[in-house]
Structure formats: structure tokens, C-alpha cells
Design a protein around this motif. Sequence first.
Motif, mmCIF file in Angstrom:
data_model
loop_
_atom_site.group_PDB
_atom_site.id
_atom_site.type_symbol
_atom_site.label_atom_id
_atom_site.label_comp_id
_atom_site.label_asym_id
_atom_site.label_seq_id
_atom_site.Cartn_x
_atom_site.Cartn_y
_atom_site.Cartn_z
ATOM 1 N N ALA A 76 0.806 -1.118 -0.091
ATOM 2 C CA ALA A 76 -0.006 -0.039 -0.006
ATOM 3 C C ALA A 76 0.894 1.442 0.168
ATOM 4 O O ALA A 76 0.653 2.312 -0.733
ATOM 5 C CB ALA A 76 -0.638 -0.028 1.085
ATOM 6 N N ALA A 77 2.050 1.246 0.762
ATOM 7 C CA ALA A 77 2.812 2.539 0.846
ATOM 8 C C ALA A 77 3.460 2.603 -0.446
ATOM 9 O O ALA A 77 3.550 3.744 -0.983
ATOM 10 C CB ALA A 77 3.842 2.065 2.086
ATOM 11 N N PHE A 78 3.897 1.772 -1.067
ATOM 12 C CA PHE A 78 4.658 1.611 -2.370
ATOM 13 C C PHE A 78 3.564 2.227 -3.388
ATOM 14 O O PHE A 78 4.020 3.382 -4.088
ATOM 15 C CB PHE A 78 5.193 0.231 -3.036
ATOM 16 N N PHE A 79 2.375 1.699 -3.531
ATOM 17 C CA PHE A 79 1.416 1.994 -4.669
ATOM 18 C C PHE A 79 1.109 3.595 -4.265
ATOM 19 O O PHE A 79 0.669 4.559 -5.116
ATOM 20 C CB PHE A 79 0.315 1.126 -4.570
ATOM 21 N N ALA A 80 0.921 3.985 -2.922
ATOM 22 C CA ALA A 80 0.577 5.419 -2.592
ATOM 23 C C ALA A 80 1.626 6.444 -3.006
ATOM 24 O O ALA A 80 1.519 7.495 -3.602
ATOM 25 C CB ALA A 80 0.180 5.524 -1.339
ATOM 26 N N ASP A 159 4.349 11.660 0.437
ATOM 27 C CA ASP A 159 4.018 12.809 1.215
ATOM 28 C C ASP A 159 3.268 13.869 0.191
ATOM 29 O O ASP A 159 2.501 14.499 0.510
ATOM 30 C CB ASP A 159 5.239 13.508 2.103
ATOM 31 N N ALA A 160 4.032 14.030 -0.843
ATOM 32 C CA ALA A 160 3.463 15.049 -2.039
ATOM 33 C C ALA A 160 2.250 14.535 -2.237
ATOM 34 O O ALA A 160 1.340 15.567 -2.798
ATOM 35 C CB ALA A 160 4.535 15.146 -3.001
ATOM 36 N N ASN A 161 2.114 13.157 -2.717
ATOM 37 C CA ASN A 161 0.667 12.757 -3.015
ATOM 38 C C ASN A 161 -0.109 12.955 -2.397
ATOM 39 O O ASN A 161 -1.538 13.452 -2.790
ATOM 40 C CB ASN A 161 1.069 11.274 -3.403
ATOM 41 N N ILE A 162 0.108 12.636 -1.049
ATOM 42 C CA ILE A 162 -1.230 13.074 -0.149
ATOM 43 C C ILE A 162 -1.415 14.447 0.185
ATOM 44 O O ILE A 162 -2.485 14.889 0.438
ATOM 45 C CB ILE A 162 -0.889 12.289 1.354
ATOM 46 N N GLY A 163 -0.284 15.200 0.267
ATOM 47 C CA GLY A 163 -0.308 16.721 0.317
ATOM 48 C C GLY A 163 -1.260 17.269 -0.882
ATOM 49 O O GLY A 163 -2.070 18.250 -0.387
ATOM 50 N N ALA A 164 -1.157 16.817 -1.918
ATOM 51 C CA ALA A 164 -1.936 17.492 -3.191
ATOM 52 C C ALA A 164 -3.128 16.713 -3.284
ATOM 53 O O ALA A 164 -3.776 17.032 -4.189
ATOM 54 C CB ALA A 164 -0.908 17.022 -4.287
ATOM 55 N N GLY A 165 -3.373 15.761 -2.255
ATOM 56 C CA GLY A 165 -4.824 15.146 -2.818
ATOM 57 C C GLY A 165 -4.962 14.123 -3.734
ATOM 58 O O GLY A 165 -5.970 13.452 -4.052
ATOM 59 N N THR A 186 -3.108 6.658 10.164
ATOM 60 C CA THR A 186 -3.884 7.339 9.107
ATOM 61 C C THR A 186 -3.345 8.412 8.703
ATOM 62 O O THR A 186 -3.272 9.585 9.359
ATOM 63 C CB THR A 186 -5.306 7.523 9.496
ATOM 64 N N HIS A 187 -2.747 8.412 7.312
ATOM 65 C CA HIS A 187 -2.123 9.750 6.743
ATOM 66 C C HIS A 187 -3.257 9.978 5.784
ATOM 67 O O HIS A 187 -3.589 9.539 4.862
ATOM 68 C CB HIS A 187 -0.774 9.388 6.137
ATOM 69 N N LEU A 188 -3.981 11.332 6.049
ATOM 70 C CA LEU A 188 -5.042 11.773 5.160
ATOM 71 C C LEU A 188 -4.747 13.088 4.531
ATOM 72 O O LEU A 188 -3.743 13.930 5.015
ATOM 73 C CB LEU A 188 -6.317 12.211 6.142
ATOM 74 N N ALA A 189 -5.169 13.338 3.192
ATOM 75 C CA ALA A 189 -5.041 14.622 2.683
ATOM 76 C C ALA A 189 -5.714 15.691 3.004
ATOM 77 O O ALA A 189 -6.742 15.226 3.988
ATOM 78 C CB ALA A 189 -5.502 14.462 1.063
#
Length: 432
Positions: A76-80, A159-165, A186-189
Amino acid sequence: MTDVPEPLRASLEPPPLSLSPTPKREVTGLVMSGGGVRGAYEAGVVAGIVEVLGLHATDPSPFKVFTGTSVGAINAAFFASNAQQGHLGAEELVRVYKRLDIRDHLRLNPWSVLPGGELLRRARLRWGAPPPERVGRSLVDPRPLEELIKTAADWRALDANIGAGTVRALIIAALNVASGNTTLFTHLAPGVIYREPRAPRHIVRRERITPEHVLASAAIPVVFPARRVGRSYYSDGGLRFNTPIAPALRAGATRIVVISLLSERFRPLPAEVELDHYPSLGFLAGKLLNALLLDPVAYDLQVLERLNRLMETVENTLDRRELEGVQRTLMETRGAPYRRIRTLVFHPTRDIGRVAGEHLRRLVSRVGSSTWLSRHLASRGDLSSFVEADLASYLLFDGEFAGELVEMGRADALSRAADIQQFFAEPTRRGA
């Protein structure tokens, strides 16, 4: 289906559903369970989905929510971390699995299982040394796995992908070894709301996910040491919560892809199995891991199917006012309403334990009895291929074996191309 043990049953959180209309655009979640090296199958399924959908780097990701436990957390972390690309970097993860070397990734760490190691740790703490990053006895040297997890995923990109939504949520389950509670890291946008369950057994911690969180989720007791995150120690989340379906829905997923590591066609052993000797440690360990990591997956999916059918009946029976009353009660008791959830579920078409047994014999002829696992299991004869290879299927960190699982997963996805295309078609009809 055979009832699961009561402690496991209590740990399963029924997935939240609601009667709200299907949104104009679906939010798709990817749910991956734990199972050691079996996780290579998950990488193969995702690679197959990407191929069926014809996704390239410039396309949007097919998934917005990623949840996983144990090896599912690694995937999951890799794909995210690759969700800025439509293909999710799936082929790169495939290469990671195929590069595994059993001589590097399954090195015994015998000194750590001796009592002296624990005594030394306690002495260091008395002398004022800082708490160690990992604690407890472990059979396998954890350093190769640590290096693999820290380098495989691009943590800055995550981090960038979650920060950008681009990624709505990444959720990883781990077991707090002191309290026995399941912790959902839980790491949320920004702006994403997570509906917390009204269950004391599940603790939600909203924070930036790092390699340490993933290592904690993948720390199979005895095999790998527990990991420190913050001020607490954690081990494999699959011990109590192996299929994080509910967290994906609570993070906003409106439909989910679930990858199970238990063969749908697996034929269980007869009710009575005769053995000509007392079951070995390998036998018992393999069966214990099956019970903890694989059996709950089937139960979780069964619960979801039951709830979907129940809500379909409720929708067709009650009027609008009565439905609203039901929803209010559910919000008060569970913190979330119910809705029917469309799922696309993948199971291995071959029993992975048997595949491991077949591979062990080839492995011994290729590298010799250079590891305790190959030496012990290959010496067990027919019993190894039938039963004890269950243990090998979790710990056989060999690229050739992982490659077999990858290609099985890819083939299983390609064989269901029509199902995949229909599932991802937009818009989706409510209740379809």
C-alpha cells in the motif's frame, strides 16, 4: 463456514455502509491483506489491473485510498508513493519481489532469541541508553527487510501525493503489543474526514506514515522484532485486523478492490488428519499463521456481503422516513451510516502453500540446503508439500518463488478483464 475464534470475531469491525446516493465520481479503495511473501501475488494483481485498464504514467491513478496490513502495508505504501502515475509503478514493485534473495532476506538471527539478548537490552535501559527502535526476540535478521522497505517506496513522493490530494488516504494497521489494541495509522489528504469507529479496540492515529510504521505493521511476532513508533511498540497488525476494509470506507472510498491471499478454490483438510508423528514446529507455525492472517479475510468479506444484502432489503422495504430513522440510529451507535458497497475481490487460483512446497524442492537443488527453512521443510517429504509448506509460503523470500506468485496474480487479473473494466466504468449505477 466454520466460526472464527471469539477474539478474532471481536476484532472485526463491520464495514460502514450508507444510503446516500452514489457520487458522480467514484472514490476507489485498494485493500490488501497480510501474508508475508504471499504479498507478491498482490503486486501481480495490481499490475494486471493496470494492464487491463491500459494505464500509463500520465493517466490518473485508479485508486485514491490505500489500506494494508503486514505485507499489504508494504504494498500500500509503495502504490501510494507512485499514485502520481496511472500505472502506480506496479512493474517496479514486481521487480522488487523478483530480486529477493533467500540467502540475504532469510538470514537467521540466532543470538537474539537467547535470553542474554533481552538481559542486555534491559541493562542498557538502566544505564540511560535511549529505547531501541526494535525490541524482542526475532528468528530472522530484520536488517534486509528494513533496507528493502526504506528504499523501495519513494517516501517524499508519498508525502507529496497525500499533500496534493492525489492520494486521499493511506491507512496501515498495527497491533499495540502492550494494550492489545489495533492502531490504525492514518495519513490523510487535507480536508479529508475520517469517521472514527465507536469501538475501543481500534485506535486511530492521524500522522505522517514513515518506514517505521510499515515495519511495525509487518513485524510478525518471533519472526521479526516489534517496532517502536512514538512511545509505543507495535507488531503485525494482521494478528487482529488483517483486512482493513472498514478503514478504507471510513476514509471515503465508495467502492473497493480487495486482494485476498487465500485461494478461493482451496480445499480444506479433512476433519480428521492422521499424522505418523507429533506435528513439528513448522506445521504448527504454518497453521497458526493461516488462522491469524488468512481465515479472517474470508470472514470479513462474508460480513460485507451480508451487510450489502441486508441493506438492499432495507432499501426495498422501508420508506424514506423510516430509512432516515435507521441511519440516525447507526450514526449514534457506530459513528457512520450504512451504504451498499461494490467490491471487486481477487483470490489466488492456486493454493499458495502448495506452490511453495513445489518450489522448495527446486530451491534446494538450486542453492542447496543453505537456509534453515529449505533444509528443514525439504526434508519432510510429502508432508512438506501438503501441510508444512504453509510456513514456507510466508517466509520464502526467494525471487523465483515471488515471481511465480506475481505472474499468478497478473494472470488472475487478466482472466477477469471484463469484470475489471465494468467495475471501473464511470458512472456506476447505484446498487449495481
